[in-house]
Design a protein around this motif. Structure first.
Motif, mmCIF file in Angstrom:
data_model
loop_
_atom_site.group_PDB
_atom_site.id
_atom_site.type_symbol
_atom_site.label_atom_id
_atom_site.label_comp_id
_atom_site.label_asym_id
_atom_site.label_seq_id
_atom_site.Cartn_x
_atom_site.Cartn_y
_atom_site.Cartn_z
ATOM 1 N N TYR A 24 71.485 43.994 81.537
ATOM 2 C CA TYR A 24 71.788 42.981 82.536
ATOM 3 C C TYR A 24 71.657 41.571 81.973
ATOM 4 N N GLY A 25 71.205 41.460 80.717
ATOM 5 C CA GLY A 25 71.066 40.164 80.082
ATOM 6 C C GLY A 25 69.666 39.612 80.218
ATOM 7 N N GLN A 26 69.092 39.224 79.109
ATOM 8 C CA GLN A 26 67.765 38.625 79.140
ATOM 9 C C GLN A 26 67.723 37.515 78.096
ATOM 10 N N TYR A 27 67.470 36.311 78.548
ATOM 11 C CA TYR A 27 67.470 35.178 77.634
ATOM 12 C C TYR A 27 66.057 34.914 77.123
ATOM 13 N N LYS A 28 66.003 34.141 76.036
ATOM 14 C CA LYS A 28 64.712 33.697 75.520
ATOM 15 C C LYS A 28 64.901 32.344 74.843
ATOM 16 N N ILE A 29 64.106 31.373 75.307
ATOM 17 C CA ILE A 29 64.108 30.033 74.724
ATOM 18 C C ILE A 29 62.675 29.755 74.282
ATOM 19 N N GLY A 76 63.622 35.534 80.562
ATOM 20 C CA GLY A 76 63.858 36.216 81.824
ATOM 21 C C GLY A 76 65.313 36.573 82.006
ATOM 22 N N GLN A 77 65.727 36.702 83.262
ATOM 23 C CA GLN A 77 67.084 37.131 83.584
ATOM 24 C C GLN A 77 67.716 36.241 84.659
ATOM 25 N N LEU A 78 67.172 35.039 84.849
ATOM 26 C CA LEU A 78 67.593 34.219 85.984
ATOM 27 C C LEU A 78 68.650 33.165 85.657
ATOM 28 N N LEU A 79 69.077 33.068 84.410
ATOM 29 C CA LEU A 79 70.128 32.111 84.077
ATOM 30 C C LEU A 79 71.505 32.723 84.336
ATOM 31 N N SER A 80 72.504 31.893 84.291
ATOM 32 C CA SER A 80 73.873 32.350 84.556
ATOM 33 C C SER A 80 74.403 33.210 83.405
ATOM 34 N N GLU A 81 75.221 34.208 83.769
ATOM 35 C CA GLU A 81 75.897 35.007 82.755
ATOM 36 C C GLU A 81 76.986 34.202 82.047
ATOM 37 N N LYS A 82 77.456 33.130 82.702
ATOM 38 C CA LYS A 82 78.469 32.267 82.116
ATOM 39 C C LYS A 82 77.806 31.207 81.242
ATOM 40 N N ASP A 83 78.519 30.774 80.212
ATOM 41 C CA ASP A 83 78.006 29.701 79.357
ATOM 42 C C ASP A 83 77.927 28.400 80.150
ATOM 43 N N LYS A 84 76.767 27.763 80.092
ATOM 44 C CA LYS A 84 76.583 26.482 80.768
ATOM 45 C C LYS A 84 75.809 25.527 79.874
ATOM 46 N N LEU A 85 75.775 24.267 80.319
ATOM 47 C CA LEU A 85 75.123 23.222 79.532
ATOM 48 C C LEU A 85 73.686 23.037 80.018
ATOM 49 N N ASN A 116 72.689 33.769 79.921
ATOM 50 C CA ASN A 116 71.597 34.695 80.214
ATOM 51 C C ASN A 116 71.371 35.746 79.120
ATOM 52 N N ARG A 117 72.323 35.890 78.229
ATOM 53 C CA ARG A 117 72.207 36.920 77.188
ATOM 54 C C ARG A 117 71.832 36.348 75.818
ATOM 55 N N ASP A 118 71.561 35.017 75.750
ATOM 56 C CA ASP A 118 71.350 34.359 74.460
ATOM 57 C C ASP A 118 69.878 34.099 74.166
#
Length: 357
Positions: A24-29, A76-85, A116-118
């Motif tokens: 489902y996509g999980q980002y990490k910054i 987490g998983q709360l960001l958009s699946e679409k690329d955003k700034l 969300n997947r990056d």
């Protein structure tokens, strides 16, 4: 044997369950801030396409604290699946509140494209926080290339001092960035950011929109295809619609003025035509009288003419003047020739206003 098979199935189920967040996509910054002060607050913000150098509280999505080593992390998983700034930043001076600082010696923020997947990782980089990073987002990599291209153009134009040449440089910058966008950029967000960079300079977007509407429509179509009627597409459409409405209002105002001018012109032409008609109508009898006055009629021709105007027949004229009918006809033929008419009706029409002595 059965027990071993059951263990394998359970192990497979556990693996599948554990991998679901990734599906489902999980980002990490994550990364480090190299600062003397520990437990600093780090902010993650979502930006509009033209907010690269703006900062407000309503942009902020999340915040976190660095540990004693200066390490921070968002995941987490709360960001958009679409690329955003997005932007990551931390205040250098907490007393002054939200501030963006960026110069050769110090920096406290970094804008980047993300989904969300990056994942993105920031290494320690001295006073220039967030300047050393590794981002898995491919659009962000392409954005850096666009930025490098624009920086080179701006560097070449920086030495220009003449105002007229500066404006030409602004126009050249816009045309080259537009050309780069059309030829080298596919991602809709990058096309939007290129548009944002064009309008930051003293460039006349309205005039360019009238000349090259296809470019702006292309950006719109690309945004709608990727984002649908949400987010950046609506922001862009709102701005372009304002420009389009201004152009339409100007065209309507011009057309309205043109219509008024045409109505006034037609009215003037009508007045002139009426005046000329009346003038000609008034002059025509005088002209005819003048032409007749210049003619040399014998006494007998004048008498015959007056009797014709009294609607006398040829026989009645002959009897009244005591001349033959053939003589009357001869005089009438001479009158026709002198007055340039062919019959009694024309002769009467031409002589009816003639003042006879």
């Amino acid at each position: 044997m059965l027990k071993e098979k059951t263990i394998r199935i359970l192990f497979l189920v556990i693996c599948i369950i554990s991998s679901l967040p990734i599906c489902y996509g999980q980002y990490k910054i994550s990364g480090y801030i190299d600062a003397e002060q520990k437990n600093k607050t780090v902010y993650l913000s979502l930006l509009k396409y033209d907010e690269e150098t703006m900062i407000t509280e309503n942009q902020i999505l999340f915040s976190t604290q660095t540990n004693n080593d200066g390490y921070f992390e968002f995941k987490g998983q709360l960001l958009s699946e679409k690329d955003k700034l997005y932007r990551i930043h931390s205040n250098i001076n907490t007393i002054k509140g939200l501030q963006l600082v960026s110069d050769n010696e110090k920096s406290n923020y970094y804008n980047f494209i993300f989904s969300n997947r990056d994942t993105i990782y920031f290494q320690k980089s001295g006073n220039n926080w967030f300047s050393e990073s590794k981002n898995s987002n491919s659009a962000d990599i392409e954005w850096r290339k666009l930025k490098s291209f624009e920086e080179q153009l701006e560097k070449n134009n920086a030495q220009i001092k003449n105002k007229e040449a500066q404006q030409q440089a602004v126009n050249d910058f816009a045309e080259k960035v537009k050309s780069y966008s059309e030829k080298s950029i596919k991602h809709s967000l990058l096309k939007l950011l290129a548009f944002s960079d064009i309008k930051k300079n003293d460039f006349n977007i309205k005039t360019d929109f009238e000349k090259d509407e296809a470019f702006y429509d292309g950006v719109s179509n690309s945004l709608k295809s990727y984002y649908g009627e949400t987010s950046y597409y609506l922001q862009y459409q709102d701005e372009i619609s304002k420009i389009s409405n201004v152009i339409l209002q100007q065209k309507y105002a011009f057309q309205k003025k043109l219509n008024y001018a045409l109505v006034i012109l037609v009215f003037i032409l009508i007045l002139v035509s009426v005046f000329q008609f009346r003038k000609l109508k008034a002059l025509k009898p005088q002209k005819i009288i003048q032409e007749i006055s210049n003619l040399t009629l014998t006494n007998q021709e004048e008498k015959i003419t007056k009797l014709i105007l009294e609607d006398k027949s040829n026989k009645e004229i002959a009897n009244e003047l005591f001349i033959s009918l053939s003589t009357v006809k001869t005089h009438i033929r001479n009158l026709y020739a002198k007055l340039d008419v062919t019959n009694r009706h024309e002769l009467v029409a031409k002589l009816k206003n003639h003042p006879w002595d």
